[in-house]
Design an enzyme around this catalytic site. Structure first.
Site, PDB file in Angstrom:
ATOM      1  CE  LYS A 185      -3.948  -1.281   6.908  1.00 24.72           C
ATOM      2  NZ  LYS A 185      -2.638  -1.142   6.397  1.00 24.72           N
TER       3      LYS A 185
ATOM      4  CE  LYS B  75       0.458   0.105  -1.077  1.00 27.01           C
ATOM      5  NZ  LYS B  75       0.857  -0.863  -0.049  1.00 27.01           N
TER       6      LYS B  75
ATOM      7  CE  LYS C  95      -2.586  -7.018   4.061  1.00 27.58           C
ATOM      8  NZ  LYS C  95      -1.334  -6.606   3.483  1.00 27.58           N
TER       9      LYS C  95
HETATM   10  N1  AQP Z   1      -3.984   3.626   6.675  1.00 29.88           N
HETATM   11  C1  AQP Z   1      -2.723   3.810   7.028  1.00 29.88           C
HETATM   12  N2  AQP Z   1      -2.399   4.814   7.885  1.00 29.88           N
HETATM   13  C2  AQP Z   1      -1.103   5.035   8.238  1.00 29.88           C
HETATM   14  N3  AQP Z   1      -0.066   4.288   7.773  1.00 29.88           N
HETATM   15  C3  AQP Z   1      -0.340   3.292   6.910  1.00 29.88           C
HETATM   16  N4  AQP Z   1       0.439   2.405   6.268  1.00 29.88           N
HETATM   17  C4  AQP Z   1      -0.343   1.597   5.495  1.00 29.88           C
HETATM   18  N5  AQP Z   1      -1.628   1.948   5.625  1.00 29.88           N
HETATM   19  C5  AQP Z   1      -1.674   2.997   6.495  1.00 29.88           C
HETATM   20  C6  AQP Z   1       1.894   2.336   6.392  1.00 29.88           C
HETATM   21  O1  AQP Z   1       2.461   2.430   5.091  1.00 29.88           O
HETATM   22  C7  AQP Z   1       3.672   1.685   5.065  1.00 29.88           C
HETATM   23  C8  AQP Z   1       3.712   0.789   3.852  1.00 29.88           C
HETATM   24  O2  AQP Z   1       2.636  -0.101   3.878  1.00 29.88           O
HETATM   25  P1  AQP Z   1       2.667  -1.412   2.996  1.00 29.88           P
HETATM   26  O3  AQP Z   1       2.179  -1.143   1.652  1.00 29.88           O
HETATM   27  O4  AQP Z   1       3.985  -2.031   3.033  1.00 29.88           O
HETATM   28  O5  AQP Z   1       1.785  -2.385   3.785  1.00 29.88           O
HETATM   29  P2  AQP Z   1       0.319  -2.335   4.199  1.00 29.88           P
HETATM   30  O6  AQP Z   1       0.248  -1.982   5.636  1.00 29.88           O
HETATM   31  O7  AQP Z   1      -0.146  -3.684   3.874  1.00 29.88           O
HETATM   32  O8  AQP Z   1      -0.376  -1.190   3.315  1.00 29.88           O
HETATM   33  P3  AQP Z   1      -1.826  -1.203   2.753  1.00 29.88           P
HETATM   34  O9  AQP Z   1      -2.090   0.049   2.045  1.00 29.88           O
HETATM   35  O10 AQP Z   1      -2.799  -1.562   3.798  1.00 29.88           O
HETATM   36  O11 AQP Z   1      -1.745  -2.296   1.648  1.00 29.88           O
HETATM   37  P4  AQP Z   1      -2.568  -3.585   1.525  1.00 29.88           P
HETATM   38  O12 AQP Z   1      -3.982  -3.173   1.329  1.00 29.88           O
HETATM   39  O13 AQP Z   1      -1.969  -4.242   0.314  1.00 29.88           O
HETATM   40  O14 AQP Z   1      -2.374  -4.349   2.777  1.00 29.88           O
HETATM   41  C9  AQP Z   1       3.754   0.907   6.383  1.00 29.88           C
HETATM   42  O15 AQP Z   1       4.660   1.559   7.243  1.00 29.88           O
HETATM   43  C10 AQP Z   1       2.358   0.994   6.923  1.00 29.88           C
HETATM   44  O16 AQP Z   1       2.339   0.981   8.338  1.00 29.88           O
END
Ligand code: AQP
Length: 332
Positions: free
Chosen positions: A192, A195, A111
């Protein structure tokens, strides 16, 4: 009854990875566990979102969790900033975790590389996450594979605190699903699904069925013509197999045996995903039309959460040698 805790950031555009890696399993845990789920808005502040958007996304995230099967009557569902103990315990966690440990977190490195401004909060994020989890005497933390390193660090923090100050926290374990734990981007299948990447390969839970089908049709595969589960050599095809397996309760290898061409695999994966998303989209349309009711349910959840959180924080403060908080002086 074992207690389960997990959280999700209200960063907007919750996607298929969030659903298969986390939310679906959260809903399943409600029947035989005491479940505590949280929209982690303080974590979202690490990237300075627009305030009006953050408010909107927080309520939308809660409505989406309810639409995906989190029942606020059976679970404790609340917004992180409504329970002040999270931020308070986070400081104690920052004083327990090592700088070098935080520096090794791969999610921070990823990040930080993508950001113009890297806040200290982005760096100490795992300390706040440890506070979130440990406040609820959590046994199990259901998460996607990307959170494995953070939950392992949370265990180390809990063990170090217990060693320094005596038995204070339950040491939690992560639970990572066998399929769907790492859903990859449909356009860049070595990244992966996320968002914040804003890629055409991210499938949002609330996207229309036709748009979802189009994204699967355009999913990047490879120039071979063999359906085989091999995430290293064939990341695109393996991602489709993993998604279809997770959506239909099978293994990717078993699914691979049923296809000889990419076209039908893409079409069936899109159909299986739309079948999962349809009821969620319908429930969300109802719930999101009544934000006041969503806010009321969240307030009731915060009340429930506070009781456990306050007791754990007090235990941690007492064990670490902080004086009991004097009562508030009566206002003049
Ligand atoms: N690609 C993924 N595959 C499986 N699980 C995923 N999670 C996130 N992306 C994937 C799981 O979703 C839960 C919540 O995630 P989060 O929003 O708290 O955090 P994150 O990992 O930061 O999610 P994003 O979508 O990748 O958001 P950004 O882009 O803002 O960083 C967690 O249990 C995570 O493992």
């Amino acid at each position: 009854m074992a207690r389960v805790f997990s959280g999700i950031q209200p960063s907007g555009g919750m996607h298929l990875g969030n659903l298969l890696g986390a939310l679906r399993n959260w809903a399943a845990y409600q029947s035989e566990h005491e479940a505590v789920y949280c929209v982690v808005d303080l974590h979202a502040l690490t990237t300075a979102p627009d305030p009006a958007e953050l408010r909107e996304h927080t309520l939308a995230a809660a409505a989406l969790l309810m639409s995906a099967g989190i029942d606020p009557e059976r679970s404790t569902l609340f917004v992180q900033s409504s329970v002040g103990e999270h931020a308070e315990l986070a400081w104690m966690m920052e004083c327990t975790v090592g700088f070098g440990e935080l520096r090794r977190m791969t999610q921070f490195k990823d990040k930080a590389d993508r950001s113009d401004f890297v806040s200290a909060g982005l760096f100490t994020y795992p300390a706040l996450q440890a506070a979130d989890i440990l406040l609820y005497d959590t046994d199990l933390v259901p998460v996607g594979d990307d959170q494995r390193q953070h939950i392992e660090l949370c265990r180390d923090i809990a063990e170090r605190f217990n060693h320094r100050y005596g038995d204070t926290f339950t040491v939690p374990a992560h639970v990572i699903p066998e399929t769907g734990a790492r859903v990859m981007d449909l356009q860049n299948p070595t990244d992966k699904m996320s968002k914040s990447l804003e890629s055409a390969g991210t499938v949002a839970i609330l996207e229309e069925a036709a748009a979802v089908a189009r994204k699967f049709k355009r999913a990047v595969t490879d120039s071979e013509n063999e359906v085989r589960y091999d995430p290293v050599a064939k990341p695109g095809v393996s991602n489709l197999l993993g998604i279809l397996a997770s959506a239909s309760g099978r293994t990717p290898q078993a699914v691979a045996g049923e296809y000889t061409q990419y076209g039908p695999l893409k079409a069936d994966t899109a159909d299986a995903v739309n079948s999962l998303l349809d009821p969620i989209r319908n429930r969300y349309a109802e719930l999101s039309s009544d934000p006041a009711e969503v806010a009321r349910l969240l307030a009731a959840g915060a009340d429930k959460a506070r009781t456990t959180a306050a007791a754990t924080l007090k235990r941690a403060q007492t064990n670490a040698g902080l004086l009991p908080r004097p009562p508030l002086a009566p206002s003049s």
